[in-house]
Design a protein around this motif. Structure first.
Motif, PDB file in Angstrom:
ATOM      1  N   ALA A 113      47.879  29.681  50.054  1.00 44.48           N
ATOM      2  CA  ALA A 113      48.407  28.752  51.055  1.00 44.48           C
ATOM      3  C   ALA A 113      47.623  28.855  52.366  1.00 44.48           C
ATOM      4  O   ALA A 113      48.011  28.256  53.358  1.00 44.48           O
ATOM      5  CB  ALA A 113      49.890  29.023  51.291  1.00 44.48           C
ATOM      6  N   ARG A 114      46.555  29.628  52.347  1.00 43.46           N
ATOM      7  CA  ARG A 114      45.630  29.786  53.472  1.00 43.46           C
ATOM      8  C   ARG A 114      46.233  30.524  54.672  1.00 43.46           C
ATOM      9  O   ARG A 114      45.915  30.231  55.824  1.00 43.46           O
ATOM     10  CB  ARG A 114      45.057  28.446  53.928  1.00 43.46           C
ATOM     11  N   ALA A 115      47.095  31.488  54.391  1.00 49.08           N
ATOM     12  CA  ALA A 115      47.563  32.355  55.469  1.00 49.08           C
ATOM     13  C   ALA A 115      46.363  33.114  56.019  1.00 49.08           C
ATOM     14  O   ALA A 115      45.428  33.432  55.279  1.00 49.08           O
ATOM     15  CB  ALA A 115      48.620  33.332  54.946  1.00 49.08           C
ATOM     16  N   ASP A 116      46.389  33.415  57.301  1.00 49.92           N
ATOM     17  CA  ASP A 116      45.223  34.094  57.887  1.00 49.92           C
ATOM     18  C   ASP A 116      45.353  35.615  57.771  1.00 49.92           C
ATOM     19  O   ASP A 116      46.405  36.146  57.417  1.00 49.92           O
ATOM     20  CB  ASP A 116      45.000  33.653  59.336  1.00 49.92           C
ATOM     21  N   ARG A 117      44.251  36.287  58.076  1.00 48.30           N
ATOM     22  CA  ARG A 117      44.178  37.746  57.942  1.00 48.30           C
ATOM     23  C   ARG A 117      45.252  38.439  58.773  1.00 48.30           C
ATOM     24  O   ARG A 117      45.882  39.395  58.305  1.00 48.30           O
ATOM     25  CB  ARG A 117      42.791  38.250  58.327  1.00 48.30           C
ATOM     26  N   THR A 118      45.475  37.987  60.006  1.00 48.15           N
ATOM     27  CA  THR A 118      46.464  38.628  60.875  1.00 48.15           C
ATOM     28  C   THR A 118      47.842  38.591  60.235  1.00 48.15           C
ATOM     29  O   THR A 118      48.549  39.602  60.196  1.00 48.15           O
ATOM     30  CB  THR A 118      46.488  37.940  62.255  1.00 48.15           C
ATOM     31  N   PHE A 119      48.227  37.441  59.722  1.00 51.87           N
ATOM     32  CA  PHE A 119      49.518  37.297  59.057  1.00 51.87           C
ATOM     33  C   PHE A 119      49.604  38.243  57.862  1.00 51.87           C
ATOM     34  O   PHE A 119      50.594  38.959  57.690  1.00 51.87           O
ATOM     35  CB  PHE A 119      49.717  35.845  58.602  1.00 51.87           C
ATOM     36  N   LEU A 120      48.568  38.241  57.021  1.00 55.66           N
ATOM     37  CA  LEU A 120      48.593  39.031  55.787  1.00 55.66           C
ATOM     38  C   LEU A 120      48.605  40.531  56.078  1.00 55.66           C
ATOM     39  O   LEU A 120      49.337  41.290  55.438  1.00 55.66           O
ATOM     40  CB  LEU A 120      47.411  38.646  54.899  1.00 55.66           C
ATOM     41  N   ALA A 141      36.706  34.363  49.246  1.00 57.33           N
ATOM     42  CA  ALA A 141      36.514  33.296  48.252  1.00 57.33           C
ATOM     43  C   ALA A 141      37.842  32.568  48.048  1.00 57.33           C
ATOM     44  O   ALA A 141      38.476  32.703  47.001  1.00 57.33           O
ATOM     45  CB  ALA A 141      36.004  33.878  46.946  1.00 57.33           C
ATOM     46  N   PRO A 142      38.278  31.790  49.053  1.00 58.57           N
ATOM     47  CA  PRO A 142      39.604  31.165  48.963  1.00 58.57           C
ATOM     48  C   PRO A 142      39.742  30.167  47.819  1.00 58.57           C
ATOM     49  O   PRO A 142      40.858  29.880  47.386  1.00 58.57           O
ATOM     50  CB  PRO A 142      39.769  30.475  50.319  1.00 58.57           C
ATOM     51  N   ARG A 183      47.558  50.904  51.213  1.00 60.01           N
ATOM     52  CA  ARG A 183      47.049  50.056  52.299  1.00 60.01           C
ATOM     53  C   ARG A 183      45.620  49.624  51.995  1.00 60.01           C
ATOM     54  O   ARG A 183      45.273  48.453  52.138  1.00 60.01           O
ATOM     55  CB  ARG A 183      47.126  50.772  53.640  1.00 60.01           C
ATOM     56  N   ALA A 184      44.787  50.562  51.575  1.00 63.72           N
ATOM     57  CA  ALA A 184      43.393  50.231  51.250  1.00 63.72           C
ATOM     58  C   ALA A 184      43.334  49.205  50.117  1.00 63.72           C
ATOM     59  O   ALA A 184      42.558  48.241  50.177  1.00 63.72           O
ATOM     60  CB  ALA A 184      42.622  51.494  50.880  1.00 63.72           C
ATOM     61  N   LEU A 185      44.146  49.396  49.099  1.00 70.01           N
ATOM     62  CA  LEU A 185      44.203  48.459  47.974  1.00 70.01           C
ATOM     63  C   LEU A 185      44.583  47.062  48.451  1.00 70.01           C
ATOM     64  O   LEU A 185      43.918  46.068  48.119  1.00 70.01           O
ATOM     65  CB  LEU A 185      45.216  48.945  46.938  1.00 70.01           C
ATOM     66  N   LEU A 186      45.637  46.963  49.236  1.00 73.64           N
ATOM     67  CA  LEU A 186      46.132  45.663  49.689  1.00 73.64           C
ATOM     68  C   LEU A 186      45.160  44.985  50.647  1.00 73.64           C
ATOM     69  O   LEU A 186      44.926  43.776  50.552  1.00 73.64           O
ATOM     70  CB  LEU A 186      47.516  45.819  50.320  1.00 73.64           C
ATOM     71  N   ILE A 187      44.551  45.750  51.541  1.00 71.62           N
ATOM     72  CA  ILE A 187      43.584  45.165  52.482  1.00 71.62           C
ATOM     73  C   ILE A 187      42.336  44.713  51.731  1.00 71.62           C
ATOM     74  O   ILE A 187      41.781  43.643  52.017  1.00 71.62           O
ATOM     75  CB  ILE A 187      43.247  46.155  53.616  1.00 71.62           C
ATOM     76  N   THR A 188      41.895  45.486  50.757  1.00 78.82           N
ATOM     77  CA  THR A 188      40.743  45.066  49.939  1.00 78.82           C
ATOM     78  C   THR A 188      41.069  43.789  49.186  1.00 78.82           C
ATOM     79  O   THR A 188      40.240  42.876  49.102  1.00 78.82           O
ATOM     80  CB  THR A 188      40.340  46.188  48.958  1.00 78.82           C
ATOM     81  N   MET A 189      42.266  43.691  48.646  1.00 80.91           N
ATOM     82  CA  MET A 189      42.692  42.498  47.936  1.00 80.91           C
ATOM     83  C   MET A 189      42.659  41.291  48.875  1.00 80.91           C
ATOM     84  O   MET A 189      42.141  40.221  48.529  1.00 80.91           O
ATOM     85  CB  MET A 189      44.104  42.712  47.393  1.00 80.91           C
ATOM     86  N   ILE A 190      43.173  41.461  50.080  1.00 87.70           N
ATOM     87  CA  ILE A 190      43.173  40.381  51.070  1.00 87.70           C
ATOM     88  C   ILE A 190      41.747  39.987  51.429  1.00 87.70           C
ATOM     89  O   ILE A 190      41.402  38.797  51.451  1.00 87.70           O
ATOM     90  CB  ILE A 190      43.971  40.809  52.327  1.00 87.70           C
ATOM     91  N   THR A 191      40.914  40.967  51.702  1.00 87.93           N
ATOM     92  CA  THR A 191      39.524  40.699  52.085  1.00 87.93           C
ATOM     93  C   THR A 191      38.785  39.948  50.990  1.00 87.93           C
ATOM     94  O   THR A 191      38.087  38.963  51.256  1.00 87.93           O
ATOM     95  CB  THR A 191      38.804  42.026  52.409  1.00 87.93           C
TER      96      THR A 191
END
Length: 191
Positions: free
Chosen positions: A172-179, A98-99, A85-93
């Motif tokens: 594709a610019r999905a937002d944080r909530t979705f991700l 930097a989109p 979870r930490a890995l994936l959330i860090t990746m998303i953040t």
């Protein structure tokens, strides 16, 4: 007598990686590369052989970094769910911050699927990601964090695919909530 190279190869590869991540291979012309790297085309060809050679070095370095980061992050000492979870959330953040910076691995997969060297590098990297995840999941099962019905190999393949899918959705610019919701759903594969 040949003149010594007057530029930083590692810095040049790093700068080229940034351009390739932002624009892709085809949309990054040699004049733009040489201007960004602060070198002439002769120096680029002498150091890397071609634009393909520079791209190959950039992709290899990028992929090595991805695998090293994954290896570090899944072996933090935390339980596997917390670590993933930490890995994936860090990746998303990181990606949302930097989109304009896409995932070079995803770009290579989609843009250069007919280039044998690129396909080989992508395949090796995805195999390495799967291997790191499989090992981490086997260790988690040994520690009692996963029940016996969870197949580490199948789960690692799913997570490898999911990680690449997250990068596509970010592009594709999905937002944080979705991700973050997607991460929650994906981690249910460990239940």
């Amino acid at each position: 007598m040949a003149r010594p190279r007057a530029f930083d190869l590692d810095g040049a590869v790093e700068q080229a990686t940034t351009l390739f991540r932002q624009q892709g291979y085809h949309a990054t012309p040699i004049p733009q590369l040489t201007a960004a790297l602060g070198i002439g085309s002769g120096s680029l060809y002498a150091a890397f052989g071609s634009k393909d050679g520079l791209y190959a070095r950039a992709l290899e370095r990028y992929c090595d970094g991805l695998v090293a980061t994954l290896e570090r992050d899944v072996h933090t000492g935390a339980d596997i769910r917390t670590a993933l979870r930490a890995l994936l959330i860090t990746m998303i953040t990181t990606d949302l911050a930097a989109p304009e910076q896409g995932c070079l691995l995803v770009g290579a997969t989609t843009e250069r699927a007919s280039h044998d060297g690129t396909v080989k590098q992508v395949r090796m990297t995805l195999n390495a990601v799967e291997s790191v995840l499989t090992e981490a999941l086997h260790q988690a099962r040994t520690r009692g964090e996963l029940h016996g019905a969870v197949d580490p190999v199948h789960c690692a393949r799913f997570l490898t695919t999911f990680i690449q899918g997250i990068h596509v959705m970010e592009r594709a610019r999905a937002d944080r909530t979705f991700l973050e919701s997607a991460v929650t759903g994906a981690l249910r594969a460990l239940d």
